[in-house]
Design an enzyme around this catalytic site. Structure first.
Site, PDB file in Angstrom:
ATOM      1  N   ASP A   1       0.857  -1.192   0.000  1.00 60.51           N
ATOM      2  CA  ASP A   1       0.000   0.000   0.000  1.00 60.51           C
ATOM      3  C   ASP A   1       0.891   1.238   0.000  1.00 60.51           C
ATOM      4  OD1 ASP A   1      -2.386   1.571   0.157  1.00 60.51           O
ATOM      5  OD2 ASP A   1      -2.042   1.841   2.295  1.00 60.51           O
ATOM      6  N   SER A   2       0.283   2.370  -0.308  1.00 59.42           N
ATOM      7  CA  SER A   2       1.011   3.639  -0.230  1.00 59.42           C
ATOM      8  C   SER A   2       1.406   3.942   1.209  1.00 59.42           C
ATOM      9  CB  SER A   2       0.117   4.765  -0.750  1.00 59.42           C
ATOM     10  OG  SER A   2      -0.997   4.895   0.113  1.00 59.42           O
TER      11      SER A   2
ATOM     12  N   TYR B   1      -0.605   8.762  -2.134  1.00 60.33           N
ATOM     13  CA  TYR B   1      -0.475   8.552  -3.583  1.00 60.33           C
ATOM     14  C   TYR B   1      -1.619   9.252  -4.336  1.00 60.33           C
ATOM     15  CZ  TYR B   1       3.058   4.733  -3.481  1.00 60.33           C
ATOM     16  OH  TYR B   1       4.190   3.971  -3.354  1.00 60.33           O
ATOM     17  N   GLY B   2      -2.761   9.356  -3.663  1.00 60.02           N
ATOM     18  CA  GLY B   2      -4.002   9.752  -4.346  1.00 60.02           C
ATOM     19  C   GLY B   2      -4.046  11.154  -4.898  1.00 60.02           C
TER      20      GLY B   2
ATOM     21  N   CYS C   1     -10.960   3.376  -0.558  1.00 57.55           N
ATOM     22  CA  CYS C   1      -9.544   3.591  -0.231  1.00 57.55           C
ATOM     23  C   CYS C   1      -9.289   2.744   0.999  1.00 57.55           C
ATOM     24  CB  CYS C   1      -9.284   5.069   0.066  1.00 57.55           C
ATOM     25  SG  CYS C   1      -7.667   5.378   0.820  1.00 57.55           S
ATOM     26  N   THR C   2      -8.189   2.006   0.983  1.00 54.14           N
ATOM     27  CA  THR C   2      -7.970   1.025   2.057  1.00 54.14           C
ATOM     28  C   THR C   2      -7.631   1.678   3.398  1.00 54.14           C
ATOM     29  OG1 THR C   2      -5.683   0.750   1.297  1.00 54.14           O
ATOM     30  CG2 THR C   2      -7.324  -0.812   0.469  1.00 54.14           C
ATOM     31  N   HIS C   3      -7.337   2.960   3.400  1.00 55.48           N
ATOM     32  CA  HIS C   3      -7.139   3.663   4.673  1.00 55.48           C
ATOM     33  C   HIS C   3      -8.483   3.908   5.384  1.00 55.48           C
ATOM     34  CE1 HIS C   3      -3.152   4.673   3.082  1.00 55.48           C
ATOM     35  NE2 HIS C   3      -2.828   5.206   4.247  1.00 55.48           N
TER      36      HIS C   3
ATOM     37  N   CYS D   1      -4.303  -1.277  -2.359  1.00 51.75           N
ATOM     38  CA  CYS D   1      -4.433   0.170  -2.536  1.00 51.75           C
ATOM     39  C   CYS D   1      -5.257   0.395  -3.808  1.00 51.75           C
ATOM     40  CB  CYS D   1      -3.037   0.774  -2.681  1.00 51.75           C
ATOM     41  SG  CYS D   1      -3.008   2.536  -3.016  1.00 51.75           S
ATOM     42  N   ASN D   2      -6.411   1.014  -3.662  1.00 50.75           N
ATOM     43  CA  ASN D   2      -7.267   1.278  -4.828  1.00 50.75           C
ATOM     44  C   ASN D   2      -6.554   2.202  -5.812  1.00 50.75           C
ATOM     45  OD1 ASN D   2     -10.402   0.481  -4.013  1.00 50.75           O
ATOM     46  ND2 ASN D   2      -9.099   0.903  -2.269  1.00 50.75           N
ATOM     47  N   THR D   3      -5.810   3.165  -5.266  1.00 47.58           N
ATOM     48  CA  THR D   3      -5.151   4.171  -6.100  1.00 47.58           C
ATOM     49  C   THR D   3      -4.055   3.533  -6.957  1.00 47.58           C
ATOM     50  OG1 THR D   3      -5.556   5.709  -4.285  1.00 47.58           O
ATOM     51  CG2 THR D   3      -4.028   6.424  -5.977  1.00 47.58           C
TER      52      THR D   3
HETATM   53  N1  DGL Z   1      -4.771   3.400   0.509  1.00 49.77           N
HETATM   54  C1  DGL Z   1      -4.794   3.923  -0.799  1.00 49.77           C
HETATM   55  C2  DGL Z   1      -6.062   3.515  -1.554  1.00 49.77           C
HETATM   56  O1  DGL Z   1      -6.629   2.489  -1.275  1.00 49.77           O
HETATM   57  C3  DGL Z   1      -4.547   5.367  -1.084  1.00 49.77           C
HETATM   58  C4  DGL Z   1      -3.945   6.244  -0.124  1.00 49.77           C
HETATM   59  C5  DGL Z   1      -3.136   7.364  -0.726  1.00 49.77           C
HETATM   60  O2  DGL Z   1      -3.672   8.311  -1.295  1.00 49.77           O
HETATM   61  O3  DGL Z   1      -1.942   7.232  -0.579  1.00 49.77           O
HETATM   62  O4  DGL Z   1      -6.493   4.202  -2.431  1.00 49.77           O
END
Ligand code: DGL
Length: 270
Positions: free
Chosen positions: A12-13, A44-45, A186-188, A75-77
């Site tokens: 993940d990011s 990352y997003g 988003c996984t966060h 991580c979806n992004t």
């Molecule tokens: N956890 C990441 C996701 O699922 C993105 C977080 C980020 O922007 O870094 O999209």
């Protein structure tokens, strides 16, 4: 180490992928896991897709050197920006991605109103446009970019008044005009689920992609014949591009986070 004992890499990011790691361990406790969070470069997003693609590719190259048996892009992004290139580059390894869990949300609320919270990059990429198009007639899908939410999780500020204020502003348009379900794209975000529910002020169902990704990983490992079906417990190793003691303590804290199903929320079985 035999191939069956090789770890499953989870990327993940930053810390968000730990919500997916929890689902993986719940489904396959026998497996060994190697988690890598790139907190140094999070979020990352809000980065250009090319940069996210490069960072994700570099992480995958290091995983392949360590002979992992599968890579979960938790991580979806990063999935939106890089999954196609990753699969082309490493065709020999099962690579599992994350995408906003629209399917279970739409199935549970046909014709309903569904909020999709995600990073700006995820909501702008082609993958999400295709999902929107697919479910366009089945429900009203409302995308909601939440760029700052990742930072609150990364900084371990889930109980801060600043987060309550941010979420209160972000969700204001949906307080008097309620939604039926919220997709955490988003996984966060699952770590802030309680705070989101509190900001909305009414019961709502949440959906995230962790469980689906864990099931897909299990399916692909079984197909490849590399699933560890032993009865013992595997090992989970945390690594991060920012390996401070605080960061590593937060990894353990989020891994042991209390159940995500609270009294303010409901998660239907799908
Ligand atoms: N956890 C990441 C996701 O699922 C993105 C977080 C980020 O922007 O870094 O999209």
């Amino acid at each position: 180490m035999t191939e069956i004992e090789n770890p499953i890499a989870v990327f993940d990011s930053g810390m968000g992928g730990i919500s997916v790691l929890r689902a993986l361990v719940a489904h396959m406790p026998q497996e060994n896991y190697l988690f890598f969070g790139d907190s140094l470069h999070a979020p990352y997003g809000v980065r250009p897709p090319e940069q996210v693609r490069d960072l994700t590719m570099q992480a995958a190259e290091r995983f392949v050197e360590r002979e992992v048996k599968a890579i979960v892009i938790a991580c979806n992004t990063a999935t939106s920006a890089a999954i196609t290139e990753l699969r082309e580059r490493f065709p020999q390894i099962p690579i599992i991605g994350l995408e906003p869990a629209l399917k279970p949300a739409v199935l549970a609320h046909p014709g309903g109103r569904i909020l999709v919270m995600a990073t700006p990059l995820t909501l702008h990429e082609h993958k999400f446009a295709a999902l929107l198009e697919h479910y366009r007639t089945a429900a009203e899908i409302v995308p909601l970019p939440a760029p700052d939410l990742v930072g609150f999780v990364e900084r371990d500020e889930l109980d801060s008044p600043a987060l309550a204020e941010y979420l209160s502003e972000l969700t204001a348009p949906y307080r008097d005009n309620p939604v039926d379900g919220i997709v955490l794209g988003c996984t966060h975000f699952p770590f802030a689920q309680r705070q989101i529910a509190r900001a909305l002020g009414y019961p709502v169902s949440f959906y995230d992609g962790g469980d689906g990704a864990a099931r897909e990983t299990q399916r692909l490992l079984t197909l490849a014949g590399t699933r560890n079906t032993g009865t013992g417990y595997g090992q989970v190793v945390f690594t991060n591009s920012e390996e401070t003691p605080e960061r590593m303590a937060l990894c353990r804290k989020l891994f042991c986070f209390p159940t995500l199903i609270g009294t303010e929320t409901t998660i239907p079985a799908v």
